[in-house]
Design a protein around this motif. Structure first.
Motif, mmCIF file in Angstrom:
data_model
loop_
_atom_site.group_PDB
_atom_site.id
_atom_site.type_symbol
_atom_site.label_atom_id
_atom_site.label_comp_id
_atom_site.label_asym_id
_atom_site.label_seq_id
_atom_site.Cartn_x
_atom_site.Cartn_y
_atom_site.Cartn_z
ATOM 1 N N VAL A 48 0.867 -1.184 0.000
ATOM 2 C CA VAL A 48 0.000 0.000 0.000
ATOM 3 C C VAL A 48 0.899 1.227 0.000
ATOM 4 N N ARG A 49 0.688 2.097 -0.974
ATOM 5 C CA ARG A 49 1.420 3.369 -1.051
ATOM 6 C C ARG A 49 0.400 4.498 -1.003
ATOM 7 N N ILE A 50 0.664 5.477 -0.157
ATOM 8 C CA ILE A 50 -0.241 6.614 -0.014
ATOM 9 C C ILE A 50 0.546 7.876 -0.357
ATOM 10 N N LYS A 51 -0.045 8.703 -1.220
ATOM 11 C CA LYS A 51 0.596 9.987 -1.512
ATOM 12 C C LYS A 51 -0.456 11.018 -1.862
ATOM 13 N N PRO A 52 -0.240 12.258 -1.537
ATOM 14 C CA PRO A 52 0.895 12.811 -0.807
ATOM 15 C C PRO A 52 0.751 12.613 0.696
ATOM 16 N N VAL A 53 1.886 12.603 1.375
ATOM 17 C CA VAL A 53 1.900 12.456 2.831
ATOM 18 C C VAL A 53 2.700 13.614 3.397
ATOM 19 N N PRO A 54 2.199 14.382 4.333
ATOM 20 C CA PRO A 54 0.825 14.416 4.833
ATOM 21 C C PRO A 54 -0.109 14.984 3.765
ATOM 22 N N TYR A 55 -1.382 14.706 3.938
ATOM 23 C CA TYR A 55 -2.379 15.098 2.947
ATOM 24 C C TYR A 55 -3.077 16.389 3.357
ATOM 25 N N PRO A 57 -6.318 18.449 2.024
ATOM 26 C CA PRO A 57 -7.458 18.319 1.103
ATOM 27 C C PRO A 57 -7.565 19.427 0.057
ATOM 28 N N SER A 58 -7.181 20.632 0.388
ATOM 29 C CA SER A 58 -7.326 21.735 -0.562
ATOM 30 C C SER A 58 -6.314 21.670 -1.708
ATOM 31 N N ARG A 59 -5.347 20.773 -1.635
ATOM 32 C CA ARG A 59 -4.310 20.665 -2.669
ATOM 33 C C ARG A 59 -4.525 19.516 -3.644
ATOM 34 N N GLY A 60 -5.697 18.923 -3.695
ATOM 35 C CA GLY A 60 -5.953 17.854 -4.661
ATOM 36 C C GLY A 60 -6.333 16.552 -3.990
ATOM 37 N N GLU A 61 -6.212 15.460 -4.761
ATOM 38 C CA GLU A 61 -6.642 14.145 -4.291
ATOM 39 C C GLU A 61 -5.529 13.386 -3.586
ATOM 40 N N LEU A 62 -5.947 12.485 -2.716
ATOM 41 C CA LEU A 62 -5.043 11.540 -2.069
ATOM 42 C C LEU A 62 -5.158 10.229 -2.837
ATOM 43 N N GLN A 63 -4.037 9.573 -3.090
ATOM 44 C CA GLN A 63 -4.051 8.304 -3.820
ATOM 45 C C GLN A 63 -3.600 7.157 -2.932
ATOM 46 N N PHE A 64 -4.393 6.096 -2.933
ATOM 47 C CA PHE A 64 -3.998 4.818 -2.351
ATOM 48 C C PHE A 64 -3.642 3.937 -3.545
ATOM 49 N N GLU A 147 -15.296 19.216 3.424
ATOM 50 C CA GLU A 147 -13.864 18.970 3.444
ATOM 51 C C GLU A 147 -13.474 18.316 4.770
ATOM 52 N N ALA A 148 -12.619 17.315 4.696
ATOM 53 C CA ALA A 148 -12.195 16.582 5.887
ATOM 54 C C ALA A 148 -11.432 17.492 6.844
ATOM 55 N N GLN A 149 -11.678 17.301 8.121
ATOM 56 C CA GLN A 149 -10.992 18.069 9.155
ATOM 57 C C GLN A 149 -9.603 17.480 9.400
ATOM 58 N N ALA A 150 -8.723 18.273 9.935
ATOM 59 C CA ALA A 150 -7.366 17.819 10.237
ATOM 60 C C ALA A 150 -7.389 16.747 11.325
ATOM 61 N N GLY A 151 -6.423 15.838 11.265
ATOM 62 C CA GLY A 151 -6.296 14.799 12.282
ATOM 63 C C GLY A 151 -5.748 13.513 11.715
ATOM 64 N N GLN A 152 -5.605 12.518 12.573
ATOM 65 C CA GLN A 152 -5.150 11.194 12.169
ATOM 66 C C GLN A 152 -6.368 10.391 11.718
ATOM 67 N N GLU A 183 -2.201 11.041 8.065
ATOM 68 C CA GLU A 183 -2.438 12.363 8.625
ATOM 69 C C GLU A 183 -3.065 13.298 7.590
ATOM 70 N N VAL A 184 -4.121 13.966 8.019
ATOM 71 C CA VAL A 184 -4.749 15.009 7.206
ATOM 72 C C VAL A 184 -4.452 16.327 7.909
ATOM 73 N N LYS A 185 -3.901 17.266 7.141
ATOM 74 C CA LYS A 185 -3.518 18.574 7.725
ATOM 75 C C LYS A 185 -4.554 19.629 7.392
#
Length: 185
Positions: A48-55, A57-64, A147-152, A183-185
């Motif tokens: 499993v690769r996740i990018k970008p890290v940390p994520y 939301p206002s900068r685009g999509e997160l990819q799994f 939009e998702a709130q910051a947190g783990q 992490e979501v910032k």
């Protein structure tokens, strides 16, 4: 108070009798029957690769991006379904991502050939498992499209092979889940 003492004694004697009749391993055997299977299924999420890290939301999509080993005897007519459940620390923000595609084009893309029958004709020779790559994208929004709130955030990924059933599709095999946090910032 003597009635209460009598009941306690009767229950104690009954418990001892049950253990004597069933054996001391009966409770342990009952617990073992509910345990997960010892052998890992042929369908596996191997990376499993996740990018970008940390994520953010206002900068685009997160990819799994997942590397998945399919069973070597997978039916070309079946479907691969990959799901991801994302949940916030408070469990108030959830998102369910899904990917469902036919297996045949994936096998064609990697040039996979099905195992050939053995010379005796009884069982196919088990070759290496075909490995496919699947990408799930998250737009950074929760189930209410906020939009998702910051947190783990926790995630749980699963893969399954779906085939033809009698009148509806049926699950043929399911991978063990892959769990983690991000992490979501």
């Amino acid at each position: 108070m003597t009635d209460l003492t009598t009941w306690k004694t009767a229950i104690g004697v009954l418990c001892v009798a049950v253990v004597c009749l069933l054996g001391p391993d009966a409770a342990q055997a009952a617990r073992k029957s509910k345990a997960a299977p010892k052998k890992e299924p042929d369908l596996r999420i191997v990376d499993v690769r996740i990018k970008p890290v940390p994520y953010v939301p206002s900068r685009g999509e997160l990819q799994f991006t997942l590397a998945i080993d399919l069973p070597s005897d997978v039916e070309r007519a079946s479907l691969l379904e990959v799901t991801c459940l994302l949940s916030s620390p408070s469990k108030t923000s959830l998102r369910f991502l899904t990917y469902r595609q036919p297996v045949a084009p994936m096998l064609d893309a990697i040039g996979y050939q099905a195992p050939r029958p053995s010379p005796a004709g009884d069982h196919p020779n088990r070759g290496p498992s075909p490995r496919v790559t699947v990408t799930l994208n998250w737009d950074g929004k929760d189930h209410t499209r906020q939009e998702a709130q910051a947190g783990q955030y926790r995630y749980e990924l699963r893969a399954k092979i779906i085939g033809d059933g009698d009148s509806t599709p049926r699950t043929l095999t399911v991978s063990w889940p892959k769990r983690g946090t991000m992490e979501v910032k």
